[in-house]
Design an enzyme around this catalytic site. Structure first.
Site, PDB file in Angstrom:
ATOM      1  N   GLY A   1       5.430   7.666  10.500  1.00  0.00           N
ATOM      2  CA  GLY A   1       5.352   6.782   9.294  1.00  0.00           C
ATOM      3  C   GLY A   1       5.734   5.248   9.567  1.00  0.00           C
ATOM      4  O   GLY A   1       5.875   4.818  10.496  1.00  0.00           O
TER       5      GLY A   1
ATOM      6  N   THR B   1       0.420 -11.114  20.935  1.00  0.00           N
ATOM      7  CA  THR B   1       1.244  -9.895  21.032  1.00  0.00           C
ATOM      8  C   THR B   1      -0.018  -9.302  21.982  1.00  0.00           C
ATOM      9  O   THR B   1      -0.972  -9.102  21.631  1.00  0.00           O
ATOM     10  CB  THR B   1       1.482  -9.081  19.892  1.00  0.00           C
ATOM     11  OG1 THR B   1       0.295  -8.894  19.016  1.00  0.00           O
ATOM     12  CG2 THR B   1       2.667  -9.806  19.047  1.00  0.00           C
TER      13      THR B   1
ATOM     14  N   GLY C   1       3.394  -7.147  26.468  1.00  0.00           N
ATOM     15  CA  GLY C   1       4.476  -7.952  25.965  1.00  0.00           C
ATOM     16  C   GLY C   1       4.020  -8.993  24.999  1.00  0.00           C
ATOM     17  O   GLY C   1       2.926  -8.864  24.341  1.00  0.00           O
TER      18      GLY C   1
ATOM     19  N   ASN D   1       0.900  -1.405  -0.059  1.00  0.00           N
ATOM     20  CA  ASN D   1       0.039  -0.021  -0.096  1.00  0.00           C
ATOM     21  C   ASN D   1       0.763   1.301  -0.136  1.00  0.00           C
ATOM     22  O   ASN D   1       2.079   1.275   0.571  1.00  0.00           O
ATOM     23  CB  ASN D   1      -0.821   0.108   1.404  1.00  0.00           C
ATOM     24  CG  ASN D   1      -1.967  -1.204   1.366  1.00  0.00           C
ATOM     25  OD1 ASN D   1      -2.374  -1.473   0.473  1.00  0.00           O
ATOM     26  ND2 ASN D   1      -2.226  -1.532   2.565  1.00  0.00           N
TER      27      ASN D   1
ATOM     28  N   LYS E   1       9.084   6.868  15.952  1.00  0.00           N
ATOM     29  CA  LYS E   1       9.188   7.751  14.807  1.00  0.00           C
ATOM     30  C   LYS E   1       8.030   7.770  14.090  1.00  0.00           C
ATOM     31  O   LYS E   1       7.053   6.809  14.426  1.00  0.00           O
ATOM     32  CB  LYS E   1      10.237   7.003  13.836  1.00  0.00           C
ATOM     33  CG  LYS E   1      11.549   7.302  14.626  1.00  0.00           C
ATOM     34  CD  LYS E   1      12.872   6.648  13.668  1.00  0.00           C
ATOM     35  CE  LYS E   1      14.296   6.613  14.075  1.00  0.00           C
ATOM     36  NZ  LYS E   1      14.999   6.009  13.138  1.00  0.00           N
TER      37      LYS E   1
ATOM     38  N   ALA F   1       2.823   0.414  12.022  1.00  0.00           N
ATOM     39  CA  ALA F   1       3.903  -0.808  11.584  1.00  0.00           C
ATOM     40  C   ALA F   1       4.400  -1.278  12.699  1.00  0.00           C
ATOM     41  O   ALA F   1       5.446  -2.008  12.574  1.00  0.00           O
ATOM     42  CB  ALA F   1       5.141  -0.096  10.566  1.00  0.00           C
ATOM     43  N   ALA F   2       3.950  -0.905  14.001  1.00  0.00           N
ATOM     44  CA  ALA F   2       4.559  -1.667  15.184  1.00  0.00           C
ATOM     45  C   ALA F   2       4.621  -3.227  15.050  1.00  0.00           C
ATOM     46  O   ALA F   2       5.605  -3.903  15.192  1.00  0.00           O
ATOM     47  CB  ALA F   2       4.115  -1.055  16.298  1.00  0.00           C
ATOM     48  N   GLY F   3       3.310  -3.508  14.779  1.00  0.00           N
ATOM     49  CA  GLY F   3       3.303  -5.001  14.726  1.00  0.00           C
ATOM     50  C   GLY F   3       3.973  -5.599  13.670  1.00  0.00           C
ATOM     51  O   GLY F   3       4.439  -6.807  13.790  1.00  0.00           O
ATOM     52  N   ASP F   4       3.893  -5.016  12.438  1.00  0.00           N
ATOM     53  CA  ASP F   4       4.708  -5.475  11.241  1.00  0.00           C
ATOM     54  C   ASP F   4       6.220  -5.496  11.550  1.00  0.00           C
ATOM     55  O   ASP F   4       6.852  -6.474  11.022  1.00  0.00           O
ATOM     56  CB  ASP F   4       4.243  -4.723  10.086  1.00  0.00           C
ATOM     57  CG  ASP F   4       2.868  -4.519   9.711  1.00  0.00           C
ATOM     58  OD1 ASP F   4       2.097  -5.578   9.967  1.00  0.00           O
ATOM     59  OD2 ASP F   4       2.470  -3.473   9.142  1.00  0.00           O
TER      60      ASP F   4
ATOM     61  N   GLY G   1       0.348  -5.850  23.023  1.00  0.00           N
ATOM     62  CA  GLY G   1       0.757  -4.468  23.271  1.00  0.00           C
ATOM     63  C   GLY G   1       1.813  -4.068  24.339  1.00  0.00           C
ATOM     64  O   GLY G   1       2.917  -4.803  24.492  1.00  0.00           O
ATOM     65  N   SER G   2       1.476  -3.026  25.221  1.00  0.00           N
ATOM     66  CA  SER G   2       2.565  -2.883  26.333  1.00  0.00           C
ATOM     67  C   SER G   2       2.727  -3.938  27.399  1.00  0.00           C
ATOM     68  O   SER G   2       3.799  -3.931  28.083  1.00  0.00           O
ATOM     69  CB  SER G   2       2.059  -1.575  26.982  1.00  0.00           C
ATOM     70  OG  SER G   2       0.587  -1.722  27.584  1.00  0.00           O
TER      71      SER G   2
ATOM     72  N   ASP H   1       3.742   7.192  17.068  1.00  0.00           N
ATOM     73  CA  ASP H   1       3.171   6.487  15.641  1.00  0.00           C
ATOM     74  C   ASP H   1       3.184   5.010  16.018  1.00  0.00           C
ATOM     75  O   ASP H   1       4.329   4.386  15.913  1.00  0.00           O
ATOM     76  CB  ASP H   1       3.524   7.152  14.544  1.00  0.00           C
ATOM     77  CG  ASP H   1       2.594   6.701  13.415  1.00  0.00           C
ATOM     78  OD1 ASP H   1       1.857   5.994  13.571  1.00  0.00           O
ATOM     79  OD2 ASP H   1       3.329   7.089  12.311  1.00  0.00           O
TER      80      ASP H   1
END
Length: 306
Positions: free
Chosen positions: A289, A221, A226, A12, A287, A250-253, A223-224, A247
């Site tokens: 994006g 997963t 663990g 995307n 960061k 994309a954290a999980g990716d 989140g905070s 932001d």
């Protein structure tokens, strides 16, 4: 030795609107700024794997448009092999519209385009890649029937398959039969199993549900809190790193791509690989994006050494 990873998934172009808060239904608000960047769950995961040192291939579809050219070039900049990215003459390249608030939370609307129009035709030249790779990763932003066929073919070559069932919805039963590792978050796990994640017992019951469907290894997963893992080697929790999120896109990716870059084929080092993946993800959320925020292996290792 560097891991060899292929990602079958979505591509995307992400457009992000930066707002103080999310609008109420029917409300119009002003965005402080707007930015565009390469993204898509599949592309993000591939970039995360490549930046952490894995030799990476991408299997997917883009439209015959400028966005498709932009995305292929973006992946190539990270040394990702794009020969198995097909071009769809009828549908545009996938796009995502992201609203990001001042607290770093987001909501996302996705136009699937060429991603959703993908057929098993995209796999016609994939055998040579499956012969080389250690892991094949996929998600739910492309048709499950294509993923099921890809996983089936990959298993014939001894590849370990990793499924990230996001965004969560009903799953093809045969897909889990060809899945070695399934990685949902807690809400995605609940959608798929009907078991609400509240404690270790509920997570172990979820692991048993997935095992009965064919997926022997579960990572949830949280989140905070663990990550919970359950494999034939054992189960446990790996805590998250505490950081201030700017932001969460994309954290999980990042987590999944980074994890695969470190994971042994038999998952015997899963706890150590999860620490690395958690650290990589914690850097991403600091960061802006999607793809631009994904760290390199050197950055992750430096952060782990702090």
């Amino acid at each position: 030795m560097a891991k060899k990873i292929a990602v079958l998934g979505s591509i995307n172009v992400d457009t992000t609107y930066h707002v103080q808060r999310f609008p109420m239904p029917g409300e119009t608000i002003s965005a402080g700024s707007k930015s565009s960047a390469p993204g898509g769950k599949g592309a993000n995961q591939a970039v995360a794997a490549a930046r952490s040192g894995a030799k990476t291939w991408f299997i997917g579809m883009v439209g015959a448009d400028n966005e498709g050219k932009f995305m292929r070039e973006a992946l190539q900049e990270d040394h990702i092999d794009t020969k198995l990215i097909g071009i769809d003459e009828l549908h545009g390249t996938g796009t995502a519209l992201i609203t990001l608030d001042a607290e770093g939370q987001n909501d996302i609307m996705v136009y699937g385009g060429a991603n959703q129009a993908m057929t098993t035709e995209v796999l016609k030249n994939a055998d040579a890649v499956f012969e080389e790779i250690d892991f094949l990763i996929s998600q739910f932003e492309t048709p499950q029937a294509v993923t099921a066929e890809a996983f089936k073919q990959a298993k014939e070559h001894g590849v370990t398959t990793i499924l990230n069932p996001a965004p969560a919805h009903e799953i093809l039963p045969e897909l889990l039969q060809y899945t070695d590792v399934v990685i949902p978050n807690d809400s995605e796990s609940f959608v798929l199993t009907g078991i609400k994640i509240t404690d270790e017992d509920s997570m172990l019951k979820s692991a048993e549900w997935f095992k009965q469907q064919g997926a022997k290894n579960l990572l949830i997963t949280l989140g905070s809190k663990g990550v919970f893992y359950c494999t034939p080697h054992g189960h446990g929790m790996v805590p998250a790193f505490k950081v201030k999120a700017v932001d969460t896109t994309a954290a999980g990716d990042t987590f999944i791509g980074a994890l695969a870059s470190q994971l042994d084929d038999d998952l015997s080092n899963v706890a150590d690989a999860l620490v690395y993946a958690q650290r990589a993800s914690s850097l991403t959320v600091q960061k802006m994006g999607a793809m631009p925020s994904i760290p390199t292996g050197e950055e992750v290792k430096a952060a782990l050494a702090e």
